[in-house]
Design an enzyme around this catalytic site. Structure first.
Site, PDB file in Angstrom:
ATOM      1  N   ASP A  68       3.558  18.862  20.869  1.00 10.48           N
ATOM      2  CA  ASP A  68       4.076  17.653  20.258  1.00 10.48           C
ATOM      3  C   ASP A  68       5.126  16.886  20.720  1.00 10.48           C
ATOM      4  O   ASP A  68       6.172  17.227  21.261  1.00 10.48           O
ATOM      5  CB  ASP A  68       4.532  17.933  19.465  1.00 10.48           C
ATOM      6  CG  ASP A  68       5.102  15.865  17.957  1.00 10.48           C
ATOM      7  OD1 ASP A  68       5.058  15.202  18.835  1.00 10.48           O
ATOM      8  OD2 ASP A  68       5.595  15.869  17.021  1.00 10.48           O
ATOM      9  N   VAL A  69       4.593  15.889  21.966  1.00  8.28           N
ATOM     10  CA  VAL A  69       5.062  14.842  22.973  1.00  8.28           C
ATOM     11  C   VAL A  69       6.578  14.693  22.474  1.00  8.28           C
ATOM     12  O   VAL A  69       7.351  13.788  23.356  1.00  8.28           O
ATOM     13  CB  VAL A  69       4.334  13.901  23.976  1.00  8.28           C
ATOM     14  CG1 VAL A  69       2.655  15.094  24.106  1.00  8.28           C
ATOM     15  CG2 VAL A  69       4.005  13.143  23.034  1.00  8.28           C
TER      16      VAL A  69
ATOM     17  N   TYR B 206       4.466  -1.098  19.599  1.00 12.22           N
ATOM     18  CA  TYR B 206       3.482  -0.305  20.775  1.00 12.22           C
ATOM     19  C   TYR B 206       3.238  -0.868  21.592  1.00 12.22           C
ATOM     20  O   TYR B 206       4.259  -0.538  22.876  1.00 12.22           O
ATOM     21  CB  TYR B 206       2.359  -0.704  19.811  1.00 12.22           C
ATOM     22  CG  TYR B 206       1.098  -0.083  20.826  1.00 12.22           C
ATOM     23  CD1 TYR B 206       0.923   1.201  20.830  1.00 12.22           C
ATOM     24  CD2 TYR B 206       0.252  -1.037  21.529  1.00 12.22           C
ATOM     25  CE1 TYR B 206       0.136   1.437  21.468  1.00 12.22           C
ATOM     26  CE2 TYR B 206      -0.887  -0.283  22.561  1.00 12.22           C
ATOM     27  CZ  TYR B 206      -1.207   0.852  22.440  1.00 12.22           C
ATOM     28  OH  TYR B 206      -1.920   1.161  23.412  1.00 12.22           O
TER      29      TYR B 206
ATOM     30  N   THR C  15     -12.427   4.497  20.357  1.00 13.41           N
ATOM     31  CA  THR C  15     -11.843   5.616  19.702  1.00 13.41           C
ATOM     32  C   THR C  15     -11.991   5.854  18.620  1.00 13.41           C
ATOM     33  O   THR C  15     -11.070   4.302  17.845  1.00 13.41           O
ATOM     34  CB  THR C  15     -10.700   6.130  20.663  1.00 13.41           C
ATOM     35  OG1 THR C  15      -9.425   5.386  20.411  1.00 13.41           O
ATOM     36  CG2 THR C  15     -10.956   6.061  22.513  1.00 13.41           C
TER      37      THR C  15
HETATM   38  P1  NDP Z   1      -6.952   8.480  20.055  1.00 15.71           P
HETATM   39  O1  NDP Z   1      -6.031   8.379  18.594  1.00 15.71           O
HETATM   40  O2  NDP Z   1      -8.340   8.692  19.664  1.00 15.71           O
HETATM   41  O3  NDP Z   1      -6.033  10.005  20.922  1.00 15.71           O
HETATM   42  C1  NDP Z   1      -4.479  10.002  20.694  1.00 15.71           C
HETATM   43  C2  NDP Z   1      -4.874  11.783  21.319  1.00 15.71           C
HETATM   44  O4  NDP Z   1      -2.982  11.666  21.313  1.00 15.71           O
HETATM   45  C3  NDP Z   1      -5.194  12.540  20.041  1.00 15.71           C
HETATM   46  O5  NDP Z   1      -5.476  13.397  21.267  1.00 15.71           O
HETATM   47  C4  NDP Z   1      -3.127  13.003  19.859  1.00 15.71           C
HETATM   48  O6  NDP Z   1      -3.720  14.162  19.496  1.00 15.71           O
HETATM   49  C5  NDP Z   1      -2.715  12.799  20.640  1.00 15.71           C
HETATM   50  N1  NDP Z   1      -1.152  13.003  20.188  1.00 15.71           N
HETATM   51  C6  NDP Z   1      -0.940  11.747  19.509  1.00 15.71           C
HETATM   52  N2  NDP Z   1       0.662  11.634  18.924  1.00 15.71           N
HETATM   53  C7  NDP Z   1       0.801  13.274  20.203  1.00 15.71           C
HETATM   54  C8  NDP Z   1       1.583  13.658  19.733  1.00 15.71           C
HETATM   55  N3  NDP Z   1       3.077  13.288  19.164  1.00 15.71           N
HETATM   56  N4  NDP Z   1       1.941  14.950  21.100  1.00 15.71           N
HETATM   57  C9  NDP Z   1       0.630  15.229  21.754  1.00 15.71           C
HETATM   58  N5  NDP Z   1      -0.116  14.293  21.134  1.00 15.71           N
HETATM   59  C10 NDP Z   1      -0.012  13.334  20.881  1.00 15.71           C
HETATM   60  O7  NDP Z   1      -6.741   7.578  20.888  1.00 15.71           O
HETATM   61  P2  NDP Z   1      -6.623   7.096  22.317  1.00 15.71           P
HETATM   62  O8  NDP Z   1      -7.518   7.857  22.767  1.00 15.71           O
HETATM   63  O9  NDP Z   1      -7.355   5.756  22.113  1.00 15.71           O
HETATM   64  O10 NDP Z   1      -5.685   6.412  23.190  1.00 15.71           O
HETATM   65  C11 NDP Z   1      -5.346   7.807  24.203  1.00 15.71           C
HETATM   66  C12 NDP Z   1      -4.214   6.667  25.084  1.00 15.71           C
HETATM   67  O11 NDP Z   1      -4.781   5.282  25.734  1.00 15.71           O
HETATM   68  C13 NDP Z   1      -3.034   5.666  24.808  1.00 15.71           C
HETATM   69  O12 NDP Z   1      -2.046   6.008  25.277  1.00 15.71           O
HETATM   70  C14 NDP Z   1      -3.911   5.001  23.990  1.00 15.71           C
HETATM   71  O13 NDP Z   1      -2.499   3.704  23.533  1.00 15.71           O
HETATM   72  C15 NDP Z   1      -3.707   4.648  25.053  1.00 15.71           C
HETATM   73  N6  NDP Z   1      -5.474   3.537  25.159  1.00 15.71           N
HETATM   74  C16 NDP Z   1      -5.500   3.230  23.904  1.00 15.71           C
HETATM   75  C17 NDP Z   1      -6.557   2.140  24.049  1.00 15.71           C
HETATM   76  C18 NDP Z   1      -7.779   2.270  23.244  1.00 15.71           C
HETATM   77  O14 NDP Z   1      -8.369   1.027  22.825  1.00 15.71           O
HETATM   78  N7  NDP Z   1      -8.442   2.496  22.699  1.00 15.71           N
HETATM   79  C19 NDP Z   1      -6.374   0.771  25.018  1.00 15.71           C
HETATM   80  C20 NDP Z   1      -4.953   0.827  25.794  1.00 15.71           C
HETATM   81  C21 NDP Z   1      -4.835   2.219  25.979  1.00 15.71           C
HETATM   82  P3  NDP Z   1      -2.906  14.899  18.175  1.00 15.71           P
HETATM   83  O15 NDP Z   1      -3.320  13.887  16.799  1.00 15.71           O
HETATM   84  O16 NDP Z   1      -3.584  16.078  18.011  1.00 15.71           O
HETATM   85  O17 NDP Z   1      -1.825  15.489  18.439  1.00 15.71           O
END
Ligand code: NDP
Length: 261
Positions: A70-71, A163, A198
């Site tokens: 958990d980051v 955010y 996503t």
């Molecule tokens: P998702 O919600 O689909 O995926 C998020 C990922 O982050 C999951 O694998 C989740 O896994 C992990 N995660 C969340 N919190 C934690 C934590 N505390 N520790 C470890 N892992 C964590 O989001 P996206 O794929 O869309 O987003 C990925 C990145 O892209 C993010 O940083 C987001 O801000 C950025 N982004 C996304 C955009 C979009 O339109 N989708 C636009 C701009 C930026 P788990 O729950 O298993 O921990």
């Protein structure tokens, strides 16, 4: 895809936070296809194992390993990067991708706990990842650190104060880390992907709040696009963006990555 210069990722060790789904999972798959060993880091063990298993079946080798961390919890990123280096002996690339949208509400009604969790995930977690990776990469003589940024790092969006401000902080970390590490062979840059189809974007849509929630689903790019960009960013062609964000909204960047002709 002609003209695009992709780096040789064969045998490279890549750690990706937030790799249990979305952009992180697509990136893990793309790096593995390019020949890298990929450590997938997320909280959900079952989902992370499932993604790693699918990747290994696709590439026909044990290139993907699931890691649980958990980051947002102090020490967990450092510990998991330590485990990855113990296993592979090095770390060539860190993708700080884990992120949450956090509380979507106006500042005066926002929940302070949600704000704190967003900062701990999107900002402090990114800082810890950069610090842990740099401590490995400096003595090994180089590496690449990419943080998944956002357009929200550069402009405020109504109801998204947590955010936007956490992402703005992460963008400054990219700039600060580049300033400190470039002369020591570490490439630090960010990727602003635009809007991506996503779970995070589904959560935004469901909330109905703010301008991004009003977008038609068809405008979002697939997670495979930022995945492609992240591999490209590990190569020298992305060096003009060191210390800054690559914006995948820009046609010129999409063309360089080979996503459009
Ligand atoms: P998702 O919600 O689909 O995926 C998020 C990922 O982050 C999951 O694998 C989740 O896994 C992990 N995660 C969340 N919190 C934690 C934590 N505390 N520790 C470890 N892992 C964590 O989001 P996206 O794929 O869309 O987003 C990925 C990145 O892209 C993010 O940083 C987001 O801000 C950025 N982004 C996304 C955009 C979009 O339109 N989708 C636009 C701009 C930026 P788990 O729950 O298993 O921990």
């Amino acid at each position: 895809m002609t003209g695009t210069q992709f780096p040789d990722m064969a045998g490279k060790v890549v750690a990706i936070t937030g790799a249990s789904r979305g952009i992180g999972a697509a990136a893990a798959r793309r790096f593995a296809e390019a020949g890298a060993y990929v450590a997938l880091i997320a909280r959900n063990r079952a989902a992370t194992e499932e993604v790693a298993n699918v990747i290994n079946a696709e590439v026909g080798a044990e290139q993907a390993i699931p890691c649980v961390a958990d980051v947002s919890v102090r020490g967990e990123v450092t510990a998991v990067i330590g485990e990855i280096v113990d296993k592979f002996g090095r770390l060539d690339v860190l993708i700080g991708n884990a992120g949450i949208i956090g509380p979507m509400s106006g500042i005066e009604t926002a929940d302070l706990g949600g704000f704190t969790e967003t900062v701990a995930t999107n900002f402090t977690g990114v800082f810890e990842g950069i610090q842990a990776a740099a401590r490995v990469m400096i003595p090994q003589g180089g590496g690449t650190i990419i943080t998944v940024s956002s357009g929200a790092a550069h402009r405020p969006l109504e109801g998204w104060a947590a955010y936007c401000s956490s992402k703005a902080g992460a963008y400054m970390l990219t700039r600060a880390a580049d300033l400190e590490f470039r002369s020591r062979g570490i490439r630090v840059l960010g990727l602003s992907p635009g809007t991506v189809a996503t779970d995070m974007q589904r959560e935004i849509k469901t909330s109905g709040l703010g301008e991004i929630a009003q977008l038609d689903w068809s405008v979002h790019i697939p997670p495979e696009w930022p995945a492609e960009a992240l591999v490209w960013m590990c190569g020298r062609e992305a060096d003009p963006w060191l210390g800054d964000d690559v914006s995948l909204r820009e046609e010129d960047v999409r063309r360089k990555v080979g996503l459009i002709t």
